[in-house]
Design a protein around this motif. Structure first.
Motif, PDB file in Angstrom:
ATOM      1  N   PHE A   1       0.919  -0.780  -0.089  1.00 35.61           N
ATOM      2  CA  PHE A   1       0.262   0.335   0.314  1.00 35.61           C
ATOM      3  C   PHE A   1       1.203   0.693   0.172  1.00 35.61           C
ATOM      4  N   PRO A   2       1.519   0.842  -1.216  1.00 34.96           N
ATOM      5  CA  PRO A   2       2.600   2.528  -1.097  1.00 34.96           C
ATOM      6  C   PRO A   2       1.869   4.566  -0.887  1.00 34.96           C
ATOM      7  N   ARG A   3       0.781   3.710  -1.867  1.00 28.82           N
ATOM      8  CA  ARG A   3       0.191   5.611  -1.364  1.00 28.82           C
ATOM      9  C   ARG A   3      -0.276   6.015  -0.600  1.00 28.82           C
ATOM     10  N   HIS A   4      -0.199   4.759   0.645  1.00 26.95           N
ATOM     11  CA  HIS A   4      -1.118   4.725   1.709  1.00 26.95           C
ATOM     12  C   HIS A   4      -0.308   5.365   2.538  1.00 26.95           C
ATOM     13  N   VAL A   5       0.698   5.224   2.994  1.00 29.56           N
ATOM     14  CA  VAL A   5       1.648   5.332   4.162  1.00 29.56           C
ATOM     15  C   VAL A   5       1.756   6.905   3.696  1.00 29.56           C
ATOM     16  N   GLY A   6       2.076   7.449   5.234  1.00 33.10           N
ATOM     17  CA  GLY A   6       2.050   8.594   5.970  1.00 33.10           C
ATOM     18  C   GLY A   6       3.312   9.057   6.348  1.00 33.10           C
ATOM     19  N   ARG A   7       3.244   9.671   7.986  1.00 30.17           N
ATOM     20  CA  ARG A   7       4.744   9.464   8.132  1.00 30.17           C
ATOM     21  C   ARG A   7       4.743   7.965   8.562  1.00 30.17           C
ATOM     22  N   ALA A   8       6.024   7.352   8.573  1.00 29.26           N
ATOM     23  CA  ALA A   8       6.066   6.191   8.827  1.00 29.26           C
ATOM     24  C   ALA A   8       8.157   5.555  10.293  1.00 29.26           C
ATOM     25  N   VAL A   9       8.252   5.213  10.715  1.00 30.57           N
ATOM     26  CA  VAL A   9       9.931   5.711  11.543  1.00 30.57           C
ATOM     27  C   VAL A   9       9.854   4.056  11.003  1.00 30.57           C
ATOM     28  N   PHE A  10      10.979   3.068  10.795  1.00 22.00           N
ATOM     29  CA  PHE A  10      11.500   1.598  11.384  1.00 22.00           C
ATOM     30  C   PHE A  10      12.702   2.073  12.043  1.00 22.00           C
ATOM     31  N   ASP A  11      12.826   1.217  13.506  1.00 21.95           N
ATOM     32  CA  ASP A  11      14.151   1.333  14.355  1.00 21.95           C
ATOM     33  C   ASP A  11      14.420   0.139  14.690  1.00 21.95           C
ATOM     34  N   ALA A  12      15.786  -0.101  14.502  1.00 23.07           N
ATOM     35  CA  ALA A  12      16.222  -1.282  14.583  1.00 23.07           C
ATOM     36  C   ALA A  12      15.842  -2.311  13.182  1.00 23.07           C
ATOM     37  N   VAL A  13      16.517  -2.267  12.738  1.00 24.79           N
ATOM     38  CA  VAL A  13      15.818  -2.280  10.835  1.00 24.79           C
ATOM     39  C   VAL A  13      16.426  -4.028  10.675  1.00 24.79           C
ATOM     40  N   VAL A  14      15.449  -4.477  10.036  1.00 21.89           N
ATOM     41  CA  VAL A  14      15.302  -5.857   9.704  1.00 21.89           C
ATOM     42  C   VAL A  14      16.322  -6.142   8.052  1.00 21.89           C
ATOM     43  N   ASP A  15      16.831  -6.742   7.952  1.00 19.99           N
ATOM     44  CA  ASP A  15      17.436  -6.231   6.513  1.00 19.99           C
ATOM     45  C   ASP A  15      16.402  -7.280   5.619  1.00 19.99           C
ATOM     46  N   PRO A  16      15.650  -6.630   4.921  1.00 20.84           N
ATOM     47  CA  PRO A  16      15.010  -7.090   4.100  1.00 20.84           C
ATOM     48  C   PRO A  16      15.279  -7.604   2.742  1.00 20.84           C
ATOM     49  N   THR A  17      16.476  -8.498   2.778  1.00 21.48           N
ATOM     50  CA  THR A  17      17.362  -9.136   1.299  1.00 21.48           C
ATOM     51  C   THR A  17      17.895 -10.541   1.428  1.00 21.48           C
TER      52      THR A  17
ATOM     53  N   PRO B   1       7.974   9.553   2.128  1.00 20.96           N
ATOM     54  CA  PRO B   1       9.975   8.962   3.089  1.00 20.96           C
ATOM     55  C   PRO B   1       9.067   8.512   4.386  1.00 20.96           C
ATOM     56  N   ILE B   2       9.964   7.295   4.323  1.00 17.55           N
ATOM     57  CA  ILE B   2      10.152   6.772   5.773  1.00 17.55           C
ATOM     58  C   ILE B   2      11.509   6.399   6.123  1.00 17.55           C
ATOM     59  N   LEU B   3      11.702   7.120   7.258  1.00 21.50           N
ATOM     60  CA  LEU B   3      13.019   7.530   8.297  1.00 21.50           C
ATOM     61  C   LEU B   3      13.157   5.976   8.725  1.00 21.50           C
ATOM     62  N   VAL B   4      14.447   5.273   8.465  1.00 21.74           N
ATOM     63  CA  VAL B   4      15.355   3.835   8.991  1.00 21.74           C
ATOM     64  C   VAL B   4      15.860   4.853  10.012  1.00 21.74           C
ATOM     65  N   VAL B   5      16.261   4.466  11.005  1.00 21.29           N
ATOM     66  CA  VAL B   5      17.523   4.804  11.525  1.00 21.29           C
ATOM     67  C   VAL B   5      17.967   3.193  12.217  1.00 21.29           C
ATOM     68  N   GLY B   6      18.995   3.240  12.187  1.00 20.19           N
ATOM     69  CA  GLY B   6      19.951   1.864  12.048  1.00 20.19           C
ATOM     70  C   GLY B   6      20.953   2.587  13.652  1.00 20.19           C
ATOM     71  N   ASN B   7      21.893   1.240  14.298  1.00 20.05           N
ATOM     72  CA  ASN B   7      22.147   0.910  15.590  1.00 20.05           C
ATOM     73  C   ASN B   7      23.720   0.569  15.013  1.00 20.05           C
ATOM     74  N   THR B   8      24.409   1.016  15.583  1.00 16.62           N
ATOM     75  CA  THR B   8      25.789   0.658  14.770  1.00 16.62           C
ATOM     76  C   THR B   8      26.384  -0.586  16.302  1.00 16.62           C
ATOM     77  N   GLY B   9      25.722  -0.721  17.353  1.00 16.11           N
ATOM     78  CA  GLY B   9      25.694  -1.700  17.933  1.00 16.11           C
ATOM     79  C   GLY B   9      24.456  -2.551  18.502  1.00 16.11           C
TER      80      GLY B   9
END
Length: 514
Positions: free
Chosen positions: A240-256, A444-452
């Protein structure tokens, strides 16, 4: 070891551990209009069910408002949207600010898969006070979890035995026993939950979220996904790409990644976190009670685990601290730097012959309460992962892969390699090698990665940004420890996330917080 799951820091002592567009026309799905028009009946929340983890009803919010709960009806089978329905349990805190500035509902998924949002959101309530000024805070038990037609597999007594098993078999007899335990667990899932098992895929939960968006009255989905919640959010954005409003992804799973690559990545991630713990313990002004150098700390842990493989320690009577339970407990403590002191305590006690603290940490990982009752997080975790993941692995394949896993982590490698047999003989075929999260046309989707991050290694954030597609994913880096970034209370991270969710200010791609 469960898949990536966000777990709040808790106080651990020797005797206690406290946790605390419509669907039609998008992806070709049809939806019963009656479900989109349903009105939710919000009431004061009851105490969480045992499947949700048990405990007391959520305390009022700091301003005195009560948490409210409701049940949304969703199709059991999204391929038959006019057929049988199931109830999806919801919880919310109404927006605290001026109604004229209210944006909508901000929906949270805290990960797992298998975590209960209904029991988790109140525990995090204070952390999201700023977001509550313009949003209703909403979470839910995804299908198969908690009160949302929760999957049932083995009972408490059987689960005690399941978690005592040797998860790193060394010979033919031990490999046979591991497969037998796995088959018994999977057979119990089919016996007790056959109706639900084909319908707990992440794509099903994503469709539930789009129905939820409509029932809550929002034109767009406002979303905060953590750990597995980032995968769920990515799948939603794809459908549903056109249904996305504001979204944040934190501690991100590698989808590949497929299941093997994900487990290998976790082996590296937990080893990195253990390295960081050992370095921190031995770099202070006071002596480290579990080793003289970082390498000494890790060598002693490896020696402990080898000893436990042959001779378990007394744990929480009548259970023993086995090698598997100790590995689970160590991994649990690496989810948050706040837990490192409890890992030190647990190791120190284990070296003296007492396995209680490490077992308490292991119980937390597995969803076991002090009264010996389990939530359904393990049943749901296995059911969702096995429904999502297409690969099925034999013992011969795992044995072939062991050298790579051991190279990635001397401590966690074997354990995570052998976890790959968990879906062997699962009664439902897996959907795909990895999720599809491509979302051209999304906001836009804010994607937050933690180095540790141990459970969702930092590299997954960049892979998610690339997979979402040009102009969709915006990467933010947090140089920290533990699983996730927003919950660390880092002011730079929270300012960036709050600025986007509250005011629509997209941070510059590549922003770094430390």
């Amino acid at each position: 070891m469960p898949s990536p799951c966000r777990l709040r820091a808790a106080a651990v002592t020797v005797t206690a551990l406290l946790l605390t567009c419509s669907v039609a026309g998008c992806g070709g799905d049809a939806q019963d209009e009656d479900l989109t028009a349903q009105e939710l009946s919000w009431k004061d929340c009851p105490a969480p069910s045992q499947a949700e983890g048990g405990g007391s009803a959520p305390s009022p919010l700091p301003d005195g408002d009560a948490w409210q709960c409701a049940t949304m009806q969703a199709p059991l089978d999204w391929d038959d949207p006019e057929g049988d329905t199931i109830g999806i349990a919801l919880i919310r805190a109404r927006a605290s600010g001026d109604e004229s500035r209210r944006i909508g509902s901000l929906i949270f998924n805290f990960g797992g898969p298998g975590g209960s949002g209904v029991s988790t959101l109140p525990a995090f309530g204070d952390e999201y006070a700023a977001l509550r000024t313009r949003y209703d805070l909403v979470s839910f038990d995804p299908r198969g979890v908690g009160r949302s037609a929760g999957v049932r597999c083995e009972n408490d007594r059987q689960l005690d035995a399941y978690f005592q098993q040797d998860g790193t078999p060394d010979d033919t007899a031990e490999r046979t026993a591991l497969l037998a335990h796995t088959k018994d667990f999977n057979t119990a899932c089919e016996k007790n939950s056959a109706r639900m098992l084909p319908h707990v895929r992440t794509t099903d939960a994503a469709r539930d979220m789009d129905l939820m968006r409509q029932v809550l009255g929002d034109d767009r989905l406002y979303y905060f996904g953590i750990s597995y919640g980032t995968e769920l959010g990515g799948v939603y954005a794809h459908l549903f790409p056109r249904h996305v409003g504001r979204a944040v992804f934190d501690a991100v799973v590698d989808p590949t990644q497929d299941a093997e690559q994900s487990s290998l990545g976790q082996a590296r991630g937990f080893q990195l976190a253990l390295d960081n713990f050992a370095a921190h313990c031995t770099s202070g002004t006071q002596d480290c009670p579990v080793g003289d150098t970082a390498q000494d700390v890790e060598n002693r842990i490896a020696d402990l685990l080898r000893t436990l493989d042959k001779k378990p320690l007394p744990g929480i009577f009548p259970r023993l601290l086995t090698q598997s339970a100790a590995t689970n407990g160590i991994a649990q403590a690496l989810y948050s730097q706040d837990f490192w002191e409890y890992l030190t305590e647990g190791l120190e006690q284990a070296y003296s012959g007492d396995g209680k603290v490490l077992m308490l940490l292991s119980d937390l990982m597995n969803g076991r309460s002090e009264n010996g009752e389990y939530s359904n997080i393990t049943a749901a975790n296995v059911s969702i992962n096995c429904a999502d993941d297409k690969p099925r692995y034999s013992t011969a394949q795992v044995q072939e892969k062991l050298p790579r896993f051991r190279a990635a982590s001397p401590v966690f490698g074997d354990f995570l390699a052998w976890s790959l047999v968990g879906c062997t003989d699962w009664p439902v075929p897996g959907a795909a090698d990895h999720p599809d999260v491509g979302a051209p046309g999304s906001a836009p989707i804010l994607v937050v990665g933690n180095t540790g991050d141990p459970a969702t290694p930092y590299q997954g954030a960049r892979k998610m940004v690339d997979a979402l597609g040009r102009g969709v994913g915006v990467e933010l880096t947090y140089k920290g420890q533990g699983h996730g970034a927003y919950g660390s209370k880092n002011t730079c991270v929270q300012s960036a996330v709050n600025g986007y969710l509250l005011d629509g200010k997209v941070p510059a791609a590549g922003t770094v917080c430390s």
